[in-house]
Motif scaffolding. Structure first.
Motif, mmCIF file in Angstrom:
data_model
loop_
_atom_site.group_PDB
_atom_site.id
_atom_site.type_symbol
_atom_site.label_atom_id
_atom_site.label_comp_id
_atom_site.label_asym_id
_atom_site.label_seq_id
_atom_site.Cartn_x
_atom_site.Cartn_y
_atom_site.Cartn_z
ATOM 1 N N ALA A 454 -9.717 11.883 9.610
ATOM 2 C CA ALA A 454 -8.697 10.886 9.892
ATOM 3 C C ALA A 454 -8.447 10.025 8.830
ATOM 4 N N ALA A 455 -9.708 9.996 7.779
ATOM 5 C CA ALA A 455 -9.847 8.344 6.597
ATOM 6 C C ALA A 455 -8.873 8.741 5.944
ATOM 7 N N ILE A 456 -8.897 10.231 5.211
ATOM 8 C CA ILE A 456 -8.083 10.396 4.452
ATOM 9 C C ILE A 456 -6.802 10.724 4.159
ATOM 10 N N ASN A 457 -6.729 10.932 5.898
ATOM 11 C CA ASN A 457 -4.767 10.766 6.366
ATOM 12 C C ASN A 457 -4.495 9.230 6.782
ATOM 13 N N TRP A 458 -5.004 8.224 6.492
ATOM 14 C CA TRP A 458 -5.272 6.938 7.291
ATOM 15 C C TRP A 458 -5.279 6.602 5.997
ATOM 16 N N ALA A 459 -5.282 7.035 4.760
ATOM 17 C CA ALA A 459 -5.584 6.195 3.104
ATOM 18 C C ALA A 459 -4.434 6.526 3.661
ATOM 19 N N ALA A 460 -3.765 7.581 3.613
ATOM 20 C CA ALA A 460 -2.876 8.423 2.005
ATOM 21 C C ALA A 460 -1.697 7.375 3.018
ATOM 22 N N GLY A 461 -1.967 6.573 3.447
ATOM 23 C CA GLY A 461 -0.685 5.611 4.538
ATOM 24 C C GLY A 461 -0.993 4.521 3.972
ATOM 25 N N ARG A 462 -1.113 4.039 3.112
ATOM 26 C CA ARG A 462 -1.290 2.544 3.022
ATOM 27 C C ARG A 462 -1.056 2.844 1.869
ATOM 28 N N ASP A 463 -0.201 1.868 0.892
ATOM 29 C CA ASP A 463 0.483 1.128 -0.583
ATOM 30 C C ASP A 463 -0.919 0.671 -0.444
#
Length: 882
Positions: A454-463
């Motif tokens: 969940a954390a990786i998926n969140w970070a992947a969407g943050r420029d």
């Protein structure tokens, strides 16, 4: 189903039938079952195991004169014990005392060794209930000895280990003189143990996995990947899903128990573990499910906290030429976002967001352009001890109230990467980079794969985030985690993912470091020498300072530990502090910081370009062998120079990455792969390093397909030969370079020499748990074990075979040879007793299949109970561990 000895077997009972071979109305009556067990190539067994010693059949190998000869790339199963005694038997006593362990303090082997060879020792002990509780872990030592003027001397410094059962690895250094050497294995105290000794030359690309991986997972939880990213329809009640939670990117956490208490598999009963894995298999069969796997547990990869004084002790920055890099890269990583996925950050007021460690505070960011109140604490379940249940916006580390807290691991990692240059404490590698703390590890530095995904998926969407630092690891090879990492990598144009290679001193793949799109980082000491605990092999792409408490390689009077930001929380009072730690957790953020320095100067730098620089040798000081050091030691100054000079180099790799020939296999097809993939290169020369090797391009239309041939004519028919094939290439858009591919040739392998030790062959009735097992004992002849059974009652049976090197009454334990029908790790039933079944074949090995090969962990398996050859109590033989 067979009865278990406190642990379970994952069985796929298919009721498989075999067709008998031959037959007819005349001639000898065939047995009900006959067959043979093949032995893996280059397998050998210690001549004086406890099983052999009990029968008076042992062959002494305790002196140089009686040392056993080993072939190249040998695998040896063995046994050592400082004392002799009797095992504590959990199911009763044996009147004739057959299950004793004997004293055997030394084993010696003779082998031909050369530079780059690896000597690995994996050790295994009996289950705790078999041994008295006050026996310590064994002390053991590896020595490599050579003859010098009639005397034996150490060719390398001896390697010792105690206090654990972790593997040991010795890599023969550059310049090591090829020749015949003694390998001495010994113990000087502690419990008896089984071992697997493996030799591997520079052309060996795979490691020997001698144990079933038992990663910890959460009971009654599964991570499920759906074919359609949208919310899955409610799973049928027949599969028991009571709750679904999105982890992003089409991945879901599913639970089948409404209880808020999450139990870990290593704390659960065997039936709970078995039931959870069975439930996950049922989820895999549901419509729309791409994959379903356990919710694996990951842990921080640091050890030995130490609150020593830290001033003037940042040897790690000097080793990487970081101070010089700052002069060349004056932006110091400004504006580059480093997400530290860890235990959170120290705060003097952890119940609120802020008051961070003074050496980090100026660089910490919680707000993103797209989300002013993002959830940055992803820890859930009973590991979440921050006082706020579930995910929340506060990534402060709640500590754990211990004097030597384990929970400020993330603070230490963040400081290495990006501590502020503020005239106090320490300075990070990229002191002006931005820190995005994502809390994914909770109590005692433990977290679940669902929280991490969940954390990786969140970070992947943050420029705002450019690099993800994962100073954590576990044995679970999670497809869902791999998918999350690939999404964050985004074809090399997304986030750089850096991970700790692990601290188990093993060459087994450790995840997430071993994934393709992750930079796995091993650890070195103050002299750039591999740390004694650092993993090697497929988990290591590069090495960086991680420290080693047992060394003072830079001779500054202090142990080689890495100092960084930390904290204390004794008595509920949170005080900013500093600590010296060691581990691959400490090595990883050095690489994340170097990437920030590079991107701070050239904002257009992408992860795939960083990888191209790395593969091309532009970012590191090369160290040998590559199996231990990857592409070498990360160098901050060289890295900044590389990115400022312009485009990354175009490099070439090969598949396979090394070639192994033998007397039966003398040619190999080699594929050359440019990196980046869309580049064009011209092969200008193929240079074999020995007269017996040749290489050519057979098809001009396929210039990157190379045929490699070994010609053994005129060579020693019993010899081993190692060389390199050097490929010279010229990229259309880059500088010419070379690629060296290790090649080995082993001649004279004699199948008659293969021996994995005396094998117990068992037939276990799968239909009647009260039925007595049938057993026969065989030795190897012409490289195989041959067996027969007669008078078999018609039923479904499990057919298994293996050694009992430590004589504790269990075969197929980790470290012992094992064969299961039809495939080791995936036993199936075979119908016997109706018609003769002849020609059945199995294969035995000290090797264990990986989780990916088995499809699921084999948790709690500790072998099969054999009959006591001296016992007249057949009821005791009903206890086994299938």
């Amino acid at each position: 189903m067979a009865k278990a000895l406190g642990f379970g077997l994952l069985v796929f009972g298919t009721g498989l039938w075999l067709s008998g071979c031959g037959g007819g109305s005349s001639g000898p009556v065939p047995p009900d079952l006959s067959g043979s067990v093949g032995i893996e190539t280059n397998t050998r067994v210690d001549g004086d195991t406890a099983d052999e010693a009990r029968l008076g059949l042992s062959v002494d190998n305790n002196t140089p004169a009686t040392a056993q000869q080993l072939p190249a790339n040998a695998t040896v199963g063995g046994y050592l014990s400082f004392n002799d005694d009797t095992y504590d038997n959990p199911i009763g006593s044996y009147p004739n005392g057959p299950f004793d362990y004997s004293r055997d303090r030394t084993d010696l082997y003779v082998a031909e060794l050369a530079e780059g060879d690896r000597i690995s020792l994996q050790v295994f002990a009996s289950p705790d209930l078999f041994l008295v509780t006050d026996i310590a872990d064994p002390t053991r030592q590896i020595r490599v000895l050579k003859s010098d003027g009639g005397n034996l001397v150490d060719a390398l410094p001896p390697v010792e280990r105690t206090g654990d059962l972790n593997p040991m690895t010795v890599t023969l250094p550059t310049g090591f003189e090829s020749g015949s050497y003694l390998i001495e294995l010994s113990t000087s105290g502690g419990m008896p143990f089984r071992y697997v000794l493996s030799l591997a030359d520079i052309a060996s690309t795979t490691s020997l996995n001698a144990r079933y991986s038992e990663p910890t997972f959460v009971i009654d939880q599964a991570v499920v990947q759906m074919a359609v990213p949208a919310a899955p329809r409610a799973m049928a009640s027949s599969v028991g899903v009571v709750r679904q939670q999105s982890l992003g990117n089409g991945t879901w956490l599913m639970k089948r128990n409404s209880s808020a208490v999450r139990i870990l598999s290593d704390q659960a009963e065997p039936d709970q573990r078995k039931s959870t894995l069975g439930w996950i298999r049922s989820l895999r069969k549901q419509p729309g499910v791409v994959s379903a796997e356990p919710d694996y547990i990951y842990t921080a990869q640091a050890v030995a906290p130490d609150n020593d004084d830290f001033f003037s002790r940042q040897w790690n920055l000097t080793l990487m030429q970081t101070r010089l890099a700052w002069q060349v890269a004056p932006n110091n990583g400004s504006g580059v976002g480093i997400a530290v996925l860890d235990t959170g950050l120290f705060s003097s007021s952890p119940s609120s967001r802020g008051a961070w460690h003074p050496d980090l505070d100026a660089n910490v960011r919680l707000v993103t352009e797209t989300d002013p109140e993002p959830n940055m604490d992803f820890v859930t379940g009973d590991r979440d001890i921050d006082g706020t249940a579930g995910r929340d916006t506060n990534p402060a580390d709640p500590g754990d109230g211990r004097s030597r807290s384990s929970n400020f691991h993330g603070t230490h990692v963040a400081g290495i990467a990006a501590a502020v240059d503020n005239d106090i404490g320490i300075v990070g590698v990229a002191p002006e980079a931005l820190i995005y703390p994502l809390r994914v590890l909770g109590k005692e530095g433990v977290g679940s794969s669902s929280d991490l995904i969940a954390a990786i998926n969140w970070a992947a969407g943050r420029d705002e985030i450019d690099v993800l630092n994962l100073s954590l690891g576990g044995l679970g090879n999670s497809e869902a985690l791999r998918n999350a990492i690939n999404a964050a990598w985004d074809g090399g144009n997304g986030k750089l993912i850096v991970a700790a290679a692990g601290n188990a001193a093993t060459s087994d793949a450790t995840f997430p470091a071993a994934y393709d799109n992750v930079i796995g980082v091993g650890a070195v000491d103050g002299a750039g020498v591999l740390a004694g605990y650092s993993n090697t092999g497929p988990s290591v792409n590069v090495v960086a300072p991680g420290g080693d408490a047992s060394r003072d390689a830079d001779q500054d009077g202090f142990a080689d530990l890495v100092v960084s930001t930390y904290g204390t929380d004794e008595g509920g009072s949170f005080v900013a502090n500093y600590a010296s730690l060691q581990g691959t957790s400490m090595a990883a953020p050095h690489v994340a910081g170097v990437y920030a320095l590079m991107k701070g100067e050239v904002p257009t730098l992408t992860p795939v370009q960083f990888l191209a620089f790395l593969r091309g040798g532009s970012l590191t000081r090369p160290l040998a062998p590559t199996s231990d050091y990857g592409f070498g030691l990360i160098d901050a100054l060289e890295s900044v120079y590389a990115v400022l000079e312009g485009d990354p180099p175009i490099s070439l790799s090969s598949s396979p990455s090394a070639i192994q020939f033998n007397s039966a296999v003398l040619s190999s097809a080699l594929t050359l792969n440019p990196f980046p993939e869309n580049e064009t290169v011209t092969i200008t020369d193929l240079t074999p390093g020995a007269p017996w090797l040749s290489a050519s391009v057979e098809d001009p239309e396929q210039p990157l397909q190379v045929n490699v041939v070994a010609s053994p004519d005129g060579l020693d028919p019993e010899g081993r030969f190692v060389t390199e094939l050097v490929v010279s290439y010229d990229p259309d858009n880059g500088a010419a370079d070379t690629l060296a591919i290790p090649v080995s040739l082993q001649l004279g392998a004699d199948v008659d020499d293969k021996n994995a030790g005396r094998h117990y062959i068992l037939l276990i009735n799968a239909d009647d748990e009260e039925a007595e097992i049938q057993q026969t004992i065989v030795t190897a002849t012409d490289g195989r074990y041959r067996f027969e059974f007669d008078d078999i009652e018609p039923a479904n049976y499990f057919l298994v075979a293996g050694t009992d090197t430590d004589n504790n009454g269990l075969i197929c334990e980790n470290g012992e040879a094992c064969a299961e029908y039809p495939v080791n790790g995936l036993p199936e039933t075979i119908r016997l007793g109706d018609d003769p079944q002849n020609g059945v074949r199995l294969n035995t090995s000290f090797r264990r299949p990986t989780i990916s090969a088995m499809g699921m962990p084999r948790v709690g398996f500790e072998g099969y109970r054999v009959k006591s050859e001296a016992s007249d109590q057949p009821e005791l033989t009903k206890e086994y561990a299938p």
